[in-house]
Design a protein around this motif. Structure first.
Motif, short mmCIF file in Angstrom:
data_model
loop_
_atom_site.label_atom_id
_atom_site.label_comp_id
_atom_site.label_asym_id
_atom_site.label_seq_id
_atom_site.Cartn_x
_atom_site.Cartn_y
_atom_site.Cartn_z
N MET A 9 0.83 -1.21 0.00
CA MET A 9 0.00 0.00 0.00
C MET A 9 0.87 1.27 0.00
N ARG A 10 2.00 1.20 0.77
CA ARG A 10 2.90 2.35 0.85
C ARG A 10 3.48 2.68 -0.53
N LYS A 11 3.83 1.61 -1.26
CA LYS A 11 4.40 1.82 -2.60
C LYS A 11 3.34 2.42 -3.53
N PHE A 12 2.12 1.95 -3.38
CA PHE A 12 1.03 2.46 -4.22
C PHE A 12 0.79 3.95 -3.94
N THR A 13 0.76 4.28 -2.63
CA THR A 13 0.55 5.68 -2.24
C THR A 13 1.67 6.56 -2.79
N ASN A 14 2.89 6.03 -2.70
CA ASN A 14 4.06 6.75 -3.23
C ASN A 14 3.88 7.05 -4.71
N LEU A 15 3.42 6.04 -5.45
CA LEU A 15 3.22 6.19 -6.90
C LEU A 15 2.07 7.15 -7.19
N LEU A 16 1.00 6.99 -6.41
CA LEU A 16 -0.18 7.85 -6.61
C LEU A 16 0.18 9.32 -6.40
N LYS A 17 0.96 9.58 -5.33
CA LYS A 17 1.38 10.96 -5.02
C LYS A 17 2.17 11.53 -6.19
N LYS A 18 3.08 10.71 -6.71
CA LYS A 18 3.90 11.18 -7.83
C LYS A 18 3.03 11.51 -9.04
N GLU A 19 2.07 10.62 -9.32
CA GLU A 19 1.21 10.82 -10.48
C GLU A 19 0.42 12.13 -10.33
N VAL A 20 -0.10 12.36 -9.12
CA VAL A 20 -0.88 13.59 -8.88
C VAL A 20 0.02 14.81 -9.05
N LYS A 21 1.24 14.73 -8.47
CA LYS A 21 2.20 15.84 -8.58
C LYS A 21 2.51 16.14 -10.04
N GLU A 22 2.65 15.08 -10.82
CA GLU A 22 2.98 15.25 -12.24
C GLU A 22 1.84 15.91 -13.00
N LEU A 23 0.61 15.60 -12.57
CA LEU A 23 -0.55 16.12 -13.30
C LEU A 23 -0.89 17.56 -12.93
N ILE A 24 -0.73 17.88 -11.63
CA ILE A 24 -1.07 19.25 -11.21
C ILE A 24 0.11 20.17 -11.49
N THR A 25 0.13 20.68 -12.69
CA THR A 25 1.23 21.56 -13.08
C THR A 25 0.78 23.02 -12.94
N PHE A 26 1.75 23.91 -12.99
CA PHE A 26 1.46 25.35 -12.93
C PHE A 26 0.53 25.75 -14.08
N GLN A 27 0.80 25.16 -15.26
CA GLN A 27 -0.01 25.48 -16.45
C GLN A 27 -1.47 25.09 -16.24
N LEU A 28 -1.68 23.91 -15.58
CA LEU A 28 -3.06 23.45 -15.34
C LEU A 28 -3.78 24.42 -14.40
N ILE A 29 -3.09 24.85 -13.34
CA ILE A 29 -3.71 25.76 -12.36
C ILE A 29 -4.06 27.08 -13.04
N VAL A 30 -3.10 27.60 -13.83
CA VAL A 30 -3.35 28.88 -14.53
C VAL A 30 -4.55 28.72 -15.47
N SER A 31 -4.57 27.61 -16.21
CA SER A 31 -5.65 27.40 -17.18
C SER A 31 -7.01 27.31 -16.47
N LEU A 32 -7.03 26.64 -15.32
CA LEU A 32 -8.30 26.52 -14.57
C LEU A 32 -8.77 27.88 -14.07
N LEU A 33 -7.82 28.63 -13.48
CA LEU A 33 -8.19 29.95 -12.95
C LEU A 33 -8.67 30.88 -14.08
N PHE A 34 -7.96 30.81 -15.20
CA PHE A 34 -8.32 31.65 -16.34
C PHE A 34 -9.74 31.31 -16.82
N THR A 35 -10.04 30.00 -16.90
CA THR A 35 -11.36 29.58 -17.38
C THR A 35 -12.46 30.06 -16.45
N ILE A 36 -12.22 29.91 -15.13
CA ILE A 36 -13.22 30.37 -14.17
C ILE A 36 -13.48 31.86 -14.35
#
Lengths: 425, 241
Positions: free
Chosen positions: A1-28
């Protein structure tokens, strides 16, 4: 489970980029801005209708006519002037949008049923929603005048009768019947309310599916493009966990993104639909007919939507195996978008339940069709259809996960592109 | 027999009609650097990818510490690390986050992660830049980071595909030194290179591979003596001719 959580965290970190946040805020921000503009235009159009009148018929009857119009919701502004041309010139220079000219001898002619024409001048200064409302106002004014004149005539000649009873001798009472429940009310109003409540579901679903799928594909493409996939596949974690972590992270970020987009979309739609609200009477009618979601209904609808998302992600992982870089990921998403678009468009413009059997079967084979029709079926109490849909999506999801697992547990995850003409060293 | 950590027997791999490996066999002993050398397209990377559990062999067997590759790939992954030739790291993560991410897969307890990171910091030699995103690193820094990732857990077998590929002389020398140090501490290394001079310096034993077949196996000095050659390049040329 620890390894899975480790991988999940990495995947989320990789997906939530600065560009994504800017694009979301801009759209709102954009949705909010457009929504506000639309709302103010709609409000302007809905305000008390301002009309300017140049009355050349200075009779008691025409004054009474204007009082009647005022009572019917129009704000009457009388223009002073020598003649019609002067009044028109004044209106032109005074930012007046609508000028009604009542001709001389209008009342006298009307009393003899020799009607003279009322002239309506619309001054178009822009092509916004407010300016287009002028034409409707003219129709309303004429309709009100006709109503007032005919009612006056009927009152004079048939003082013992209500003019409305003479004009509309047949009355109706509307009833709505849903399965075993019957209630008095308008079917059109009920349909409008249900439609306005459920219009968001296909939009939300469409957004989440497209978002999450794009994220999975991008994540897979980035792993291949940045040459990190090979390393990841040799670390001591099961391949199934790699697949699930990618799906879970994308679903999570997809849900959050879609939620944020929907918030903006709500502002935007609020601009159009701000004036639509349920009256107490209508609310009571909806309650009587059982056309309201219970907590259990929301859970069932949520399960249906969630399974559709999982099916989309499973399918995306399979498509993602064939992706080599971000560019090819953009192309690879197209088959999935088509599969989502078909039920989406049909559900917006038609009723999937009312299609012919072969077409209906074809549509129902697409797993994403089921949540599109789930909300209406839940409201109508057709739970069996909803549960069959959930079961079908579950089976599809299990099959997709099995295929994903098989692909990831073999070297196809790295070599599948070979079948498309590229040589492996 | 117990001294053998990896046993590769009659390994074959086909990509459609292409025979990438035509019966490759070799063994890697504990604590040795075993190198596969040969030209581009000889089958080095395919062999390493099979041993690293990335590719499934068409035929033949691979046994690592008694575990069969086909039956127990998960067990094998616990004892190996693999550094691909063109590997990259996640650009959005910092160097430190990347190392922690990888360390967590091998650590049995949280303290292990700290120990692995300490080791990795010594290998990379740029502690001050570890909090920067990997996307900002030079090629040499990224390669060192990846090598640190491969060695920090002190795997039973480190599989290194062209470890100094694309690096300048200084970086290459540093990486060779690091590999040697870790071998002294008990890590076995299976590496590949087309740079035969580098292998001559680094490896304990070499296998010369060409066209999917191993032509010769032995210690560099023994091979040079056998073929009366000054270096491994000459040995290779004579074998191919």
């Amino acid at each position: 489970m620890r390894k899975f959580t480790n991988l999940l965290k990495k995947e989320v970190k990789e997906l939530i980029t600065f560009q994504l946040i800017v694009s979301l805020l801009f759209t709102i921000g954009l949705f909010y801005f457009i929504g506000n503009i639309v709302q103010s235009e709609v409000q302007k159009a809905g305000e008390k209708r301002d009309i300017h009148v140049f009355n050349l018929d200075d009779s008691q009857e025409s004054k009474a006519l204007l009082d009647g119009l005022s009572y019917a919701g129009f704000k009457i502004n009388l223009l002073e002037g020598k003649d019609k041309a002067e009044a028109i010139e004044y209106a032109k220079n005074s930012n007046i949008n609508l000028l009604i000219v009542i001709p001389e001898g209008f009342s006298e002619a009307a009393s003899k049923f020799q009607f003279k024409e009322i002239e309506a001048y619309s001054f178009i200064r822009s092509f916004s929603m407010t300016s287009s409302a002028n034409a409707a106002i003219v129709d309303q004014v004429i309709s009100e005048i006709n109503k007032l004149l005919s009612n006056n005539f009927l009152k004079t000649n048939f003082p013992d009768f209500n003019p409305e009873d003479i004009k509309n001798p047949i009355k109706s009472r509307d009833f709505v019947v849903i399965k075993d429940i019957m209630a008095e009310g308008s079917a059109a109003e009920v349909s409008n309310i249900v439609y306005s409540q459920s219009i968001f579901i296909p939009v939300i679903l469409m957004m989440i599916i497209v978002f999450s799928s794009q994220m999975v594909l991008s994540a897979m493409a980035m792993e291949k493009q940045d040459k990190t996939l090979e390393t990841l596949l040799t670390v001591p974690i099961s391949r199934n966990q790699i697949v699930i972590a990618k799906m879970a992270a994308s679903a999570l970020v997809g849900l959050i993104s879609a939620g944020i987009y929907m918030l903006g979309f709500r502002y935007y739609m609020g601009g159009f639909m701000g004036n639509i609200h349920e009256s107490g009477q209508l609310n009571e009618l909806m309650q009587k007919l059982g056309l309201q979601f219970t907590s259990c209904d929301y859970v069932v609808l949520g399960i249906s939507i969630f399974l559709a998302i999982l099916c989309a992600l499973g399918l995306t992982i399979i498509l993602g195996v064939m992706v080599e870089d971000l560019k090819s990921a953009q192309t690879m998403i197209l088959p999935l978008i088509f599969l989502v678009m078909i039920p989406y468009i049909i559900s917006l413009f038609s009723d999937i339940n009312s299609l012919s059997l072969p077409v209906k079967v074809l549509i129902m084979l697409i797993p994403f069709s089921h949540p599109f029709i789930a909300s209406q079926n839940i409201l109508l109490g057709n739970y069996a259809v909803v549960f069959y849909g959930i079961l079908y999506m579950l089976v599809v999801f299990i099959i997709l996960i099995f295929i994903c697992g098989r692909i990831f547990s073999t070297d196809r995850v790295l070599t599948m592109k070979l079948r498309f003409g590229r040589k492996e060293r | 027999m117990d001294n053998i950590i990896l046993r590769v027997n009659n390994l074959r791999k086909n990509y459609g009609k292409i025979e990438a490996l035509k019966g490759v066999s070799f063994e890697v002993k504990k604590g040795e650097i075993f190198a596969l050398i040969g030209p581009n397209g000889a089958g080095k990377t395919t062999t390493l990818r099979i041993v690293a559990t990335l590719l499934t062999p068409t035929d033949g067997s691979v046994e690592f510490m008694g575990f069969d590759l086909r039956k127990n790939p998960d067990k094998i992954r616990q004892g190996i690390t693999y550094l691909p030739e063109e590997a990259g790291a996640y650009k959005n993560l910092t160097g430190l986050d990347y190392l922690k991410f990888m360390a967590n897969f091998y650590a049995e307890k949280p303290q292990d992660v700290d120990m692995y990171i300490e080791r990795a910091i010594k290998i990379v030699g740029f502690k001050d830049r570890l909090k920067d995103k990997v996307g900002t690193y030079s090629k040499g820094m990224t390669r060192k980071l990846l090598l640190a990732r491969a060695l920090m857990t002190k795997p039973k077998l480190a599989i290194l595909d062209e470890p100094t590929s694309g690096l300048d002389v200084i970086n290459s020398l540093e990486i060779r030194e690091v590999i040697r140090e870790f071998v002294k501490e008990g890590v076995s290394v299976l590496l590949s290179s087309h740079n035969m001079l580098e292998i001559d310096f680094l490896s304990d034993r070499v296998a010369i591979i060409n066209n999917g077949q191993i032509l010769e196996i032995g210690e560099p000095k023994a091979l040079k003596d056998k073929y009366s050659a000054d270096n491994l390049e000459e040995v290779f040329r004579r074998l191919v001719q």
